[in-house]
Design a protein around this motif. Sequence first.
Motif, short mmCIF file in Angstrom:
data_model
loop_
_atom_site.label_atom_id
_atom_site.label_comp_id
_atom_site.label_asym_id
_atom_site.label_seq_id
_atom_site.Cartn_x
_atom_site.Cartn_y
_atom_site.Cartn_z
N TYR A 167 -11.79 38.98 -6.90
CA TYR A 167 -12.78 38.10 -6.74
C TYR A 167 -13.85 38.64 -5.52
CZ TYR A 167 -10.49 33.64 -7.13
OH TYR A 167 -10.48 32.22 -7.82
N ALA A 168 -12.97 39.59 -5.99
CA ALA A 168 -13.78 41.28 -4.59
C ALA A 168 -14.98 41.76 -5.55
CB ALA A 168 -12.94 41.77 -3.92
N ARG A 169 -14.54 41.78 -6.69
CA ARG A 169 -15.29 42.73 -7.18
C ARG A 169 -16.69 41.71 -8.38
NH1 ARG A 169 -11.12 45.34 -6.65
NH2 ARG A 169 -10.75 47.75 -6.38
N ILE A 170 -16.61 40.76 -8.32
CA ILE A 170 -17.61 39.96 -8.78
C ILE A 170 -18.82 39.74 -7.82
CG2 ILE A 170 -16.41 36.97 -8.45
CD1 ILE A 170 -17.37 38.41 -12.01
N ASP A 171 -19.51 39.14 -8.81
CA ASP A 171 -21.42 39.23 -8.39
C ASP A 171 -21.52 37.57 -7.56
OD1 ASP A 171 -22.80 37.22 -10.34
OD2 ASP A 171 -21.97 39.21 -11.52
N GLU A 172 -22.36 36.68 -6.96
CA GLU A 172 -22.42 35.74 -5.80
C GLU A 172 -22.97 35.23 -7.19
OE1 GLU A 172 -22.69 33.44 -2.77
OE2 GLU A 172 -21.11 35.27 -2.96
N VAL A 173 -23.93 35.09 -8.52
CA VAL A 173 -23.78 34.72 -9.01
C VAL A 173 -22.53 33.67 -9.96
CG1 VAL A 173 -25.77 34.23 -11.57
CG2 VAL A 173 -26.26 35.51 -9.57
N THR A 174 -21.79 35.17 -10.36
CA THR A 174 -20.87 34.05 -11.34
C THR A 174 -19.95 33.05 -11.05
OG1 THR A 174 -21.20 36.67 -12.66
CG2 THR A 174 -19.22 35.78 -12.81
N GLU A 175 -19.59 33.84 -9.08
CA GLU A 175 -19.07 33.06 -8.51
C GLU A 175 -19.21 32.68 -6.80
OE1 GLU A 175 -16.37 30.27 -8.19
OE2 GLU A 175 -15.45 31.94 -9.33
N PRO A 176 -20.10 32.16 -6.14
CA PRO A 176 -21.06 31.36 -5.63
C PRO A 176 -19.12 31.32 -4.39
CG PRO A 176 -21.48 30.39 -7.12
CD PRO A 176 -20.43 30.62 -8.10
N GLY A 177 -19.26 32.36 -3.58
CA GLY A 177 -18.64 31.63 -3.06
C GLY A 177 -17.17 32.11 -2.61
N HIS A 178 -17.52 33.92 -3.40
CA HIS A 178 -16.73 34.92 -3.99
C HIS A 178 -15.64 35.50 -2.60
CE1 HIS A 178 -18.43 38.69 -3.77
NE2 HIS A 178 -20.01 38.56 -4.02
N GLU A 179 -17.45 36.60 -1.80
CA GLU A 179 -16.40 36.59 -0.91
C GLU A 179 -15.41 36.14 0.21
OE1 GLU A 179 -19.58 37.95 1.10
OE2 GLU A 179 -19.79 39.27 -0.17
N ALA A 180 -15.42 35.12 0.54
CA ALA A 180 -14.50 33.42 0.97
C ALA A 180 -13.64 33.75 0.49
CB ALA A 180 -15.20 32.47 0.93
N LEU A 181 -13.57 33.27 -0.98
CA LEU A 181 -12.60 33.52 -1.96
C LEU A 181 -11.64 34.71 -1.64
CD1 LEU A 181 -14.18 31.80 -5.03
CD2 LEU A 181 -12.55 31.25 -3.42
N ALA A 182 -12.29 34.98 -2.13
CA ALA A 182 -11.34 36.88 -2.30
C ALA A 182 -10.11 36.91 -0.80
CB ALA A 182 -12.30 38.30 -2.29
N ARG A 183 -11.29 36.84 0.41
CA ARG A 183 -10.79 36.83 1.43
C ARG A 183 -9.25 35.85 1.85
NH1 ARG A 183 -15.81 36.58 3.52
NH2 ARG A 183 -15.26 34.98 4.21
N ALA A 184 -9.66 34.41 1.16
CA ALA A 184 -8.75 33.39 1.16
C ALA A 184 -7.68 34.00 0.53
CB ALA A 184 -8.98 32.32 0.73
N SER A 185 -7.39 34.80 -0.73
CA SER A 185 -6.40 35.37 -1.22
C SER A 185 -5.81 36.28 -0.63
CB SER A 185 -7.36 36.00 -3.00
OG SER A 185 -7.96 34.32 -3.46
N TRP A 186 -6.52 37.23 -0.17
CA TRP A 186 -5.35 38.15 0.48
C TRP A 186 -5.34 37.84 1.65
CZ3 TRP A 186 -10.21 41.41 -0.76
CH2 TRP A 186 -9.51 43.00 -1.46
#
Length: 131
Positions: free
Chosen positions: A37-56
């Motif tokens: 999630y941390a390496r993908i962009d916002e267009v491909t996965e909106p909200g990817h930063e929150a998903l990365a934090r939640a996964s960690w």
Amino acid sequence: TAADKITAYHDGLQLLADAQAANPAWADIDHKRAKFYARIDEVTEPGHEALARASWLKALRKNPLHYHAREEYARYLIKQGRVDDAYAVLQDGLHRPMTNAARAVFRDLSNQIKPLIDATRQHQQETPLQK
């Protein structure tokens, strides 16, 4: 192409979901998902930063001693400008059993960001919020 990128992204997520289904307790799967999630962009996965934090966070709940998840999560938070959060993640790690090498990395990283935290707090105290 953009379509190939999206397809590869979804294929990767499916592989992680399959691995999770086979071994739901394995924190490394959540760690790898967070990195994904941390390496993908916002267009491909909106909200990817929150998903990365939640996964960690999920990885660290499953295994609080997961050195790589803790270090990479802290570095990710620093890149996002969330140094207070990164410091808390590192300090929590320092209160857990770990190798001397891991302890040194956490301590060094904490020492690098502590002056920024202190300066930010001092600035906030000197400049009260305007109403």
